[in-house]
Motif scaffolding. Structure first.
Motif, PDB file in Angstrom:
ATOM      1  N   ARG A 106      -9.335  11.208  12.901  1.00  0.00           N
ATOM      2  CA  ARG A 106      -7.985  10.911  13.330  1.00  0.00           C
ATOM      3  C   ARG A 106      -7.469   9.604  12.625  1.00  0.00           C
ATOM      4  NH1 ARG A 106      -9.271  10.916  19.183  1.00  0.00           N
ATOM      5  NH2 ARG A 106     -10.867  12.496  18.974  1.00  0.00           N
ATOM      6  N   ALA A 107      -8.416   8.474  12.453  1.00  0.00           N
ATOM      7  CA  ALA A 107      -8.056   7.329  11.944  1.00  0.00           C
ATOM      8  C   ALA A 107      -7.864   7.369  10.289  1.00  0.00           C
ATOM      9  CB  ALA A 107      -9.243   6.384  12.006  1.00  0.00           C
ATOM     10  N   GLN A 108      -8.489   8.637   9.855  1.00  0.00           N
ATOM     11  CA  GLN A 108      -7.962   8.627   8.418  1.00  0.00           C
ATOM     12  C   GLN A 108      -6.659   9.502   8.223  1.00  0.00           C
ATOM     13  OE1 GLN A 108     -11.062  11.241   6.654  1.00  0.00           O
ATOM     14  NE2 GLN A 108     -11.878   9.411   5.444  1.00  0.00           N
ATOM     15  N   ASN A 109      -6.519  10.221   9.194  1.00  0.00           N
ATOM     16  CA  ASN A 109      -5.018  11.109   9.245  1.00  0.00           C
ATOM     17  C   ASN A 109      -4.137  10.216   9.548  1.00  0.00           C
ATOM     18  OD1 ASN A 109      -6.132  13.644   8.438  1.00  0.00           O
ATOM     19  ND2 ASN A 109      -6.364  14.278  10.681  1.00  0.00           N
ATOM     20  N   ARG A 110      -4.130   9.296  10.377  1.00  0.00           N
ATOM     21  CA  ARG A 110      -3.174   8.073  10.609  1.00  0.00           C
ATOM     22  C   ARG A 110      -2.865   7.138   9.318  1.00  0.00           C
ATOM     23  NH1 ARG A 110      -5.901   6.080  15.647  1.00  0.00           N
ATOM     24  NH2 ARG A 110      -5.778   7.944  16.833  1.00  0.00           N
ATOM     25  N   ARG A 111      -3.820   6.862   8.670  1.00  0.00           N
ATOM     26  CA  ARG A 111      -3.683   5.995   7.582  1.00  0.00           C
ATOM     27  C   ARG A 111      -2.941   6.962   6.570  1.00  0.00           C
ATOM     28  NH1 ARG A 111      -9.062   3.489   8.701  1.00  0.00           N
ATOM     29  NH2 ARG A 111      -9.851   5.321   7.377  1.00  0.00           N
ATOM     30  N   ARG A 112      -3.346   7.886   6.309  1.00  0.00           N
ATOM     31  CA  ARG A 112      -2.687   8.828   5.162  1.00  0.00           C
ATOM     32  C   ARG A 112      -1.234   9.114   5.603  1.00  0.00           C
ATOM     33  NH1 ARG A 112      -7.501  13.241   4.725  1.00  0.00           N
ATOM     34  NH2 ARG A 112      -8.925  11.906   3.454  1.00  0.00           N
ATOM     35  N   ARG A 113      -1.066   9.194   6.726  1.00  0.00           N
ATOM     36  CA  ARG A 113       0.485   9.519   7.316  1.00  0.00           C
ATOM     37  C   ARG A 113       1.324   8.453   7.114  1.00  0.00           C
ATOM     38  NH1 ARG A 113       0.433  11.387  12.724  1.00  0.00           N
ATOM     39  NH2 ARG A 113      -1.701  12.104  12.694  1.00  0.00           N
ATOM     40  N   TRP A 114       0.885   7.008   7.299  1.00  0.00           N
ATOM     41  CA  TRP A 114       1.508   5.942   7.236  1.00  0.00           C
ATOM     42  C   TRP A 114       1.785   5.319   5.815  1.00  0.00           C
ATOM     43  CZ3 TRP A 114       4.761   4.128  10.571  1.00  0.00           C
ATOM     44  CH2 TRP A 114       4.468   4.467  12.083  1.00  0.00           C
ATOM     45  N   ALA A 115       1.001   5.316   5.036  1.00  0.00           N
ATOM     46  CA  ALA A 115       1.178   5.051   3.732  1.00  0.00           C
ATOM     47  C   ALA A 115       2.452   5.484   2.727  1.00  0.00           C
ATOM     48  CB  ALA A 115      -0.164   5.157   2.787  1.00  0.00           C
ATOM     49  N   PRO A 116       2.364   6.812   2.653  1.00  0.00           N
ATOM     50  CA  PRO A 116       3.522   7.376   2.030  1.00  0.00           C
ATOM     51  C   PRO A 116       5.035   7.103   2.896  1.00  0.00           C
ATOM     52  CG  PRO A 116       2.089   9.143   2.437  1.00  0.00           C
ATOM     53  CD  PRO A 116       1.663   7.853   3.098  1.00  0.00           C
ATOM     54  N   MET A 117       5.042   6.764   4.080  1.00  0.00           N
ATOM     55  CA  MET A 117       6.230   6.337   4.873  1.00  0.00           C
ATOM     56  C   MET A 117       6.397   4.727   4.387  1.00  0.00           C
ATOM     57  SD  MET A 117       6.389   8.146   8.466  1.00  0.00           S
ATOM     58  CE  MET A 117       4.703   8.588   8.853  1.00  0.00           C
ATOM     59  N   LEU A 170       9.559   0.672   1.521  1.00  0.00           N
ATOM     60  CA  LEU A 170       9.793  -0.355   0.550  1.00  0.00           C
ATOM     61  C   LEU A 170      10.748  -0.099  -0.354  1.00  0.00           C
ATOM     62  CD1 LEU A 170       6.196  -1.549   0.618  1.00  0.00           C
ATOM     63  CD2 LEU A 170       8.142  -2.738   1.530  1.00  0.00           C
ATOM     64  N   ALA A 171      10.684   1.259  -1.008  1.00  0.00           N
ATOM     65  CA  ALA A 171      11.482   1.718  -2.148  1.00  0.00           C
ATOM     66  C   ALA A 171      12.871   1.726  -1.580  1.00  0.00           C
ATOM     67  CB  ALA A 171      11.233   3.130  -2.755  1.00  0.00           C
ATOM     68  N   LEU A 172      13.344   2.048  -0.582  1.00  0.00           N
ATOM     69  CA  LEU A 172      14.679   2.196   0.020  1.00  0.00           C
ATOM     70  C   LEU A 172      15.382   0.860   0.227  1.00  0.00           C
ATOM     71  CD1 LEU A 172      14.622   5.128   2.573  1.00  0.00           C
ATOM     72  CD2 LEU A 172      15.902   5.045   0.201  1.00  0.00           C
ATOM     73  N   VAL A 173      14.449  -0.057   0.807  1.00  0.00           N
ATOM     74  CA  VAL A 173      14.823  -1.342   0.751  1.00  0.00           C
ATOM     75  C   VAL A 173      15.263  -2.136  -0.570  1.00  0.00           C
ATOM     76  CG1 VAL A 173      14.081  -3.893   1.514  1.00  0.00           C
ATOM     77  CG2 VAL A 173      13.745  -1.813   2.917  1.00  0.00           C
ATOM     78  N   ALA A 174      14.291  -1.970  -1.733  1.00  0.00           N
ATOM     79  CA  ALA A 174      14.378  -2.482  -2.886  1.00  0.00           C
ATOM     80  C   ALA A 174      15.604  -1.765  -3.604  1.00  0.00           C
ATOM     81  CB  ALA A 174      12.873  -2.167  -4.010  1.00  0.00           C
ATOM     82  N   GLY A 175      15.891  -0.453  -3.415  1.00  0.00           N
ATOM     83  CA  GLY A 175      16.857  -0.144  -3.979  1.00  0.00           C
ATOM     84  C   GLY A 175      18.346  -0.588  -3.341  1.00  0.00           C
TER      85      GLY A 175
END
Length: 161
Positions: free
Chosen positions: A14-25, A30-35
């Motif tokens: 469960r901890a690995q899945n949470r980290r994997r979900r948050w990283a792309p978001m 960050l890309a949207l803010v920079a853009g």
């Protein structure tokens, strides 16, 4: 050598899945803010109001120290170059504006021709960092209302060519 996978506990999974979900978001956010920052900077720097000399300090958008483009005719005998600074006056509809330009405008720049200067008004003098010379017959033909024969151009010994 034992190559069988070790068992994973539910808590680790469960901890690995949470980290994997948050990283792309987080990366997308960050890309949207920079853009957004880049686009807003581009749009604010791309808006230079276009003003005639007689509108500077009068028309909305042509007041204050904001960056503008000013159109006028270079006054005869006003052109002076000293210490790398070119000074001249622009006239339009009987209103005159002193212009200072760092450097030599070059090209076909001369007295008695219509030009557009980019910059800011500082202490009553237009501090320009770019000069455009509108000299082609096609431009004048398309913009007759801006460059009608005026007494300013008629008084010059060199008519625009």
């Amino acid at each position: 050598m034992d190559l069988t996978p070790r068992p994973v506990t539910d808590a680790e999974s469960r901890a690995q899945n949470r980290r994997r979900r948050w990283a792309p978001m987080i990366i997308v956010a960050l890309a949207l803010v920079a853009g957004g920052v880049v686009v807003s900077q581009f749009l604010t720097s791309a808006i230079d109001y276009y003003c005639n000399v007689d509108e500077v300090g009068v028309r909305d958008g042509c007041v204050g120290q904001r960056r503008i483009r000013v159109q006028g005719i270079v006054v005869e005998n006003s052109l002076k170059q000293t210490n790398g600074v070119t000074e001249f006056s622009l006239v339009f509809q009987d209103k005159t504006l002193r212009v200072q330009y760092q450097g030599d405008p070059g090209g076909v720049f001369q007295e008695c021709i219509p030009v557009v200067a980019h910059g800011r008004v500082v202490d009553g003098v237009f501090d320009s960092d770019r000069i455009e010379v509108k000299h082609t017959n096609q431009y004048v033909e398309k913009n007759k209302t801006r460059f009608e024969a005026t007494k300013e151009t008629a008084a010059c010994s060199q008519l625009p060519g």
